[in-house]
Structures are given as structure tokens and as C-alpha cells.
Scaffold this motif. Structure first.
Motif, PDB file in Angstrom:
ATOM      1  N   MET A 334       9.465  17.870  35.170  1.00 12.53           N
ATOM      2  CA  MET A 334       8.826  19.085  34.673  1.00 12.53           C
ATOM      3  C   MET A 334       7.643  19.522  35.544  1.00 12.53           C
ATOM      4  N   ALA A 335       6.909  18.566  36.111  1.00 11.26           N
ATOM      5  CA  ALA A 335       5.763  18.925  36.952  1.00 11.26           C
ATOM      6  C   ALA A 335       6.224  19.637  38.219  1.00 11.26           C
ATOM      7  N   ASP A 336       7.275  19.117  38.857  1.00  7.99           N
ATOM      8  CA  ASP A 336       7.819  19.779  40.036  1.00  7.99           C
ATOM      9  C   ASP A 336       8.357  21.163  39.686  1.00  7.99           C
ATOM     10  N   PHE A 337       9.076  21.244  38.578  1.00 11.30           N
ATOM     11  CA  PHE A 337       9.604  22.532  38.130  1.00 11.30           C
ATOM     12  C   PHE A 337       8.490  23.543  37.894  1.00 11.30           C
ATOM     13  N   LEU A 338       7.401  23.092  37.275  1.00 12.07           N
ATOM     14  CA  LEU A 338       6.265  23.968  37.000  1.00 12.07           C
ATOM     15  C   LEU A 338       5.665  24.508  38.294  1.00 12.07           C
ATOM     16  N   ASP A 339       5.365  23.610  39.227  1.00 16.30           N
ATOM     17  CA  ASP A 339       4.643  23.997  40.443  1.00 16.30           C
ATOM     18  C   ASP A 339       5.509  24.744  41.445  1.00 16.30           C
ATOM     19  N   LYS A 340       6.786  24.389  41.536  1.00 21.58           N
ATOM     20  CA  LYS A 340       7.626  24.927  42.598  1.00 21.58           C
ATOM     21  C   LYS A 340       8.469  26.119  42.169  1.00 21.58           C
ATOM     22  N   GLN A 341       8.718  26.238  40.847  1.00 21.44           N
ATOM     23  CA  GLN A 341       9.598  27.313  40.402  1.00 21.44           C
ATOM     24  C   GLN A 341       8.961  28.199  39.326  1.00 21.44           C
ATOM     25  N   LEU A 342       8.519  27.590  38.226  1.00 17.47           N
ATOM     26  CA  LEU A 342       8.109  28.403  37.083  1.00 17.47           C
ATOM     27  C   LEU A 342       6.893  29.270  37.387  1.00 17.47           C
ATOM     28  N   VAL A 343       5.790  28.654  37.856  1.00 18.25           N
ATOM     29  CA  VAL A 343       4.577  29.432  38.118  1.00 18.25           C
ATOM     30  C   VAL A 343       4.781  30.445  39.243  1.00 18.25           C
ATOM     31  N   PRO A 344       5.368  30.061  40.394  1.00 14.43           N
ATOM     32  CA  PRO A 344       5.567  31.060  41.449  1.00 14.43           C
ATOM     33  C   PRO A 344       6.466  32.219  41.047  1.00 14.43           C
ATOM     34  N   GLN A 345       7.478  31.937  40.232  1.00 14.93           N
ATOM     35  CA  GLN A 345       8.450  32.977  39.895  1.00 14.93           C
ATOM     36  C   GLN A 345       8.055  33.818  38.688  1.00 14.93           C
ATOM     37  N   THR A 346       7.308  33.214  37.733  1.00 15.23           N
ATOM     38  CA  THR A 346       7.061  33.924  36.473  1.00 15.23           C
ATOM     39  C   THR A 346       5.593  33.982  36.063  1.00 15.23           C
ATOM     40  N   GLY A 347       4.766  33.068  36.549  1.00 15.05           N
ATOM     41  CA  GLY A 347       3.377  33.003  36.098  1.00 15.05           C
ATOM     42  C   GLY A 347       3.185  32.287  34.782  1.00 15.05           C
ATOM     43  N   VAL A 348       4.249  31.736  34.215  1.00 14.69           N
ATOM     44  CA  VAL A 348       4.150  30.977  32.964  1.00 14.69           C
ATOM     45  C   VAL A 348       3.689  29.559  33.289  1.00 14.69           C
ATOM     46  N   ARG A 349       2.735  29.040  32.496  1.00 15.94           N
ATOM     47  CA  ARG A 349       2.197  27.701  32.719  1.00 15.94           C
ATOM     48  C   ARG A 349       2.265  26.868  31.445  1.00 15.94           C
ATOM     49  N   PHE A 350       2.614  25.588  31.606  1.00 15.61           N
ATOM     50  CA  PHE A 350       2.537  24.610  30.520  1.00 15.61           C
ATOM     51  C   PHE A 350       1.884  23.351  31.069  1.00 15.61           C
ATOM     52  N   THR A 351       1.671  22.350  30.198  1.00 19.27           N
ATOM     53  CA  THR A 351       1.116  21.073  30.632  1.00 19.27           C
ATOM     54  C   THR A 351       2.244  20.058  30.767  1.00 19.27           C
ATOM     55  N   PRO A 352       2.487  19.538  31.980  1.00 18.59           N
ATOM     56  CA  PRO A 352       3.587  18.582  32.166  1.00 18.59           C
ATOM     57  C   PRO A 352       3.253  17.210  31.608  1.00 18.59           C
ATOM     58  N   SER A 353       4.273  16.470  31.240  1.00 20.91           N
ATOM     59  CA  SER A 353       4.092  15.185  30.569  1.00 20.91           C
ATOM     60  C   SER A 353       3.444  14.134  31.452  1.00 20.91           C
ATOM     61  N   THR A 354       3.531  14.256  32.760  1.00 26.59           N
ATOM     62  CA  THR A 354       2.921  13.253  33.632  1.00 26.59           C
ATOM     63  C   THR A 354       1.416  13.151  33.407  1.00 26.59           C
ATOM     64  N   ASN A 355       0.772  14.229  32.910  1.00 24.66           N
ATOM     65  CA  ASN A 355      -0.657  14.205  32.627  1.00 24.66           C
ATOM     66  C   ASN A 355      -0.984  13.683  31.233  1.00 24.66           C
ATOM     67  N   LEU A 356       0.028  13.353  30.437  1.00 26.05           N
ATOM     68  CA  LEU A 356      -0.177  13.034  29.028  1.00 26.05           C
ATOM     69  C   LEU A 356       0.183  11.590  28.675  1.00 26.05           C
ATOM     70  N   PHE A 357       0.500  10.810  29.690  1.00 23.35           N
ATOM     71  CA  PHE A 357       0.736   9.377  29.562  1.00 23.35           C
ATOM     72  C   PHE A 357      -0.179   8.667  30.551  1.00 23.35           C
ATOM     73  N   PRO A 358      -0.868   7.609  30.158  1.00 21.53           N
ATOM     74  CA  PRO A 358      -1.729   6.916  31.126  1.00 21.53           C
ATOM     75  C   PRO A 358      -0.960   6.359  32.317  1.00 21.53           C
ATOM     76  N   SER A 359       0.298   5.998  32.105  1.00 23.05           N
ATOM     77  CA  SER A 359       1.116   5.486  33.206  1.00 23.05           C
ATOM     78  C   SER A 359       1.516   6.587  34.185  1.00 23.05           C
ATOM     79  N   GLY A 360       1.550   7.842  33.706  1.00 30.46           N
ATOM     80  CA  GLY A 360       1.965   8.963  34.551  1.00 30.46           C
ATOM     81  C   GLY A 360       3.413   8.918  34.964  1.00 30.46           C
ATOM     82  N   THR A 361       4.236   8.121  34.290  1.00 30.10           N
ATOM     83  CA  THR A 361       5.616   7.915  34.735  1.00 30.10           C
ATOM     84  C   THR A 361       6.644   8.757  33.987  1.00 30.10           C
ATOM     85  N   ILE A 362       6.268   9.332  32.860  1.00 32.18           N
ATOM     86  CA  ILE A 362       7.228  10.127  32.087  1.00 32.18           C
ATOM     87  C   ILE A 362       7.175  11.562  32.611  1.00 32.18           C
TER      88      ILE A 362
END
Length: 403
Positions: A334-362
Motif C-alpha cells: 500500500m505504501a508503494d501504491f500510495l507514493d507511486k500511483q495514487l498521489v501522483p495520479q489523483t491527489g488522494v492520500r491515506f496512511t499506509p499500514s507500514t507506519n502503524l506497526f512498530p515492526s513496519g513489516t505489514i
């Protein structure tokens, strides 16, 4: 710089900088936990401000106490007794700079480097940022439809030394899930058995749009081991920076000492304005107006998700709070999708799960906020998210098949 403390390496990658980055033109922000600007009681707060400035300005602009304005603390004691089943007094309530400071002070009280800390997986990004400064050993407990997995928690407590459990039992940030009564009772039982402190974050508790509230974890506490924190940010306005904390004697006195060292006290001016606002206005009536508005927005988002998201997407259907939790299959980033496709193409932003787990692995989840944008923008934003997500998933599936 070698002179910097080691904690900065962990806290500098929390993702909070992106969360509150200024919006660009035509962007739709589903990432931050923004309330609806139109619901801030601006006129009532203006009257409260004028009222307090008509009183003794010397007293208003002077120091107060580390615990905060006594009259406001008494109002909170009454509110918690009536609405949350928490029976305490003004002498065990502390006003803080939002719930965020209350979380930080609790972590500062409890955690030395490498101490065991249980968090829900996923969990609140701001809490992770606060906790990481104290360099604990994190244990992530998976979330289920009715709260954290208690069997998993018990296994962790049996195997590891844990000092504190952080939980958001009501409309959890970020999933929107509510912990069941059975799990609340079991959480207390496990904390008692393994001598662990619980930090209960009740920030979203007042924002129930359907159904009935369950007892707070603090109200079930029999051994004075629950610290309860909450905030006016989501129900009145975040710019007030007014939150609170309550705990019993064994914890409260030491947290109060830490508060004194952190900032001396919360703003006497803001506390006085908020107290005057509560004197002249019905807080519960205002919360009902807020809930009616957010219920409509939540339903609009869920309807749009049902209409536009690909069949591979799964999402929660919360009864309150600020967020919907969206997941794709495990191999989708989801983080790659957000940065590489969603924001550049549409301007829509969400918070990806990698920032919401201390391990950063999900990597396959996203927190989607429904309170800050208009219903029109919710419809358009979810449509653009759904179309872009569908295309990205098809592209990934085709690449995997070709490979």
C-alpha cells in the motif's frame, strides 16, 4: 551527528511528518485524523474567550498548577462518572496537551530502554512515535473483529517480561474496532495476573454513531493499574490542545511530577476558555451534533467503498470513531501504491499500514479517515482510490502471471 541521542533515529521515521503535511490543491486527505472544521463551536468558543478576558486578566495570564484548572478537572470527574463508569475526583485528574502528551508521560513513567511494551497491531501512529523515544521492546498483538487477540496476548505475557499494554478499546485507531466486554474483562485479568500496567486511550469513546457503549477498561480495574487518557480534540477542536489523564495514587503522583518537568503546566488561558465554554454550553448536545454529522460521512464512505473498491479489498465497518481500515491481499504494498500511483495520479492520500506497526513489516493495509472531508469529496476520493487500486492490482496480477 554523533552527539544526538539514539532515540532520534527511531522517532524520526514515524511518518507523522507526512501525516500532517500541508495539503496541495485538489488533494483529498484521508490520511490525517482531522475533525470537520464546520463542527468546531467557533461562536461559543468566541463568547467563552470574551467572558474569561472580561474577568481578572492578571489571574488568567498567571501560572496555575501542574494538574490544571481545578474547576475543569471537576467537570471531567463528573463526565467520566456519568458516561464512562470511572469514579474518581479532581485530585486524580491531570490536564495535558492533548491525549498525545498523556500518552508520552505514561510511557516516560513506565519504560526504560528494552522494557517490554504490548501494542495492538496496527495501532495509533502518534503513540508509536511517543513510545519509540523510550526504546522499548515492542510486542504486536494482532487485532480481531472484537479487539486484540487475547490468546496471543497471554502467550506473550507468559513468555516475556512486559511492563505496559497500550490499547484503544473504543473505535480503535486505526481499525475502528471495538473491544468486546469479554475481552476487556480478560485484559484486566491478564494484567492483574502478570502485574502489567494498562494504558487505555479513550479518545474516540464519545463518538459512537450506532449501538451502545461498553464499560471502559478503567471502570473494570480492581488493582489500580489502568491509566486512562482522553481528549477534547475530536469532540470540540484539536487547536485547544486539551486532553486529560486519570490514574490512582500509585501512578498519578509520579506522572504529575513528570508533567511538571515537561512543561510546568498546560495553558491556563486555554483551560479557562474551555471551562467557560462548558459552563455555558451542553457538551453532550454538541457531541450529538458531531455524531450525527460523522454517521452520515461514515455511511457515505462505506457506500462508496462497496461501489468502487475491487473485490480483493476488505474493510471494516465501524460503529463510531474516525477511521475505516482497508486491506488488500498480503503481497500488495500500500505504501508503494500510495507514493507511486495514487498521489501522483489523483491527489488522494491515506496512511499506509507500514507506519502503524512498530515492526513496519505489514504492507497491505491502509487507514482511511472519513471525518475531515466533505461527503462530495468522500465519494470522489473513494471512486478515484477504487479505480486506481483496481488498475494497480490488475497490473500486479498480470506481472505475477507473466513471471
Amino acid at each position: 551527528m554523533d552527539q544526538l541521542a539514539s532515540r532520534i533515529e527511531r522517532t524520526s521515521h514515524s511518518g507523522l511528518d507526512k501525516l500532517f503535511a500541508p495539503a496541495q490543491p485538489n488533494q483529498i486527505i484521508f490520511s490525517a485524523g482531522y475533525p470537520d472544521l464546520a463542527l468546531f463551536p467557533k461562536d461559543a468558543l468566541d463568547r467563552a474567550t470574551q467572558h474569561v478576558f472580561s474577568q481578572s486578566q492578571d489571574k488568567l495570564l498567571q501560572y496555575n498548577t501542574a494538574a490544571g484548572l481545578p474547576a475543569l478537572r471537576q467537570k471531567l470527574a463528573d463526565k467520566m462518572a456519568q458516561k464512562d463508569g470511572i469514579h474518581t475526583d479532581a485530585d486524580h485528574i491531570m490536564l495535558t496537551q492533548g491525549a498525545q502528551q498523556a500518552i508520552d508521560l505514561s510511557a516516560r513513567l513506565m519504560l526504560n530502554k528494552d522494557d517490554g511494551l504490548v501494542v495492538e497491531g496496527p495501532t495509533y501512529i502518534g503513540a508509536l512515535a511517543a513510545f519509540q523515544a523510550y526504546e522499548p521492546t515492542f510486542y504486536e498483538i494482532p487485532m480481531e473483529e472484537d479487539g486484540m487477540d487475547m490468546d496471543n496476548l497471554e502467550a506473550v505475557l507468559k513468555e516475556h517480561a512486559v511492563k505496559m499494554i497500550y490499547t484503544v478499546p473504543d473505535f480503535q485507531n486505526p481499525t475502528g474496532v471495538v473491544m468486546s466486554l469479554e475481552k476487556r474483562q480478560r485484559l484486566i485479568d491478564l494484567a492483574n495476573r502478570y502485574d502489567v500496567i494498562i494504558l487505555e486511550d479513550g479518545t474516540y469513546r464519545d463518538l459512537r454513531y450506532d449501538g451502545e457503549n461498553l464499560p471502559t477498561v478503567k471502570s473494570l480495574d480492581t488493582q489500580s493499574r489502568v491509566i486512562y487518557v482522553s481528549s477534547f480534540s475530536k469532540i470540540i477542536a484539536p487547536g485547544l490542545r486539551m486532553g486529560w489523564l486519570t490514574a490512582d495514587d500509585n501512578l498519578y503522583r509520579d506522572i504529575l511530577a513528570l508533567k511538571s518537568g515537561a512543561d510546568i503546566e498546560s495553558s491556563n488561558l486555554m483551560m479557562s476558555i474551555l471551562n467557560a465554554y462548558l459552563d455555558e454550553n451542553d457538551l453532550q448536545k454538541h457531541i450529538q451534533i458531531v455524531c450525527d454529522n460523522y454517521r452520515e460521512k461514515k455511511n457515505a464512505m462505506l457506500d462508496a467503498m462497496a461501489k468502487y473498491l475491487p473485490s480483493q479489498a476488505r474493510y471494516t465497518k465501524p460503529e463510531g470513531g474516525f477511521f475505516v481500515w482497508l486491506t488488500m491481499p498480503e503481497d500488495f504494498n500500500m505504501a508503494d501504491f500510495l507514493d507511486k500511483q495514487l498521489v501522483p495520479q489523483t491527489g488522494v492520500r491515506f496512511t499506509p499500514s507500514t507506519n502503524l506497526f512498530p515492526s513496519g513489516t505489514i504492507q497491505n493495509g491502509a487507514r482511511i479517515n472519513f471525518t475531515g472531508e466533505s461527503i462530495a469529496n468522500i465519494e470522489r476520493g473513494i471512486q478515484e482510490l477504487g479505480q486506481t487500486l483496481t488498475a494497480a492490482w490488475k497490473e500486479q496480477a498480470a506481472y505475477v502471471e507473466a513471471d
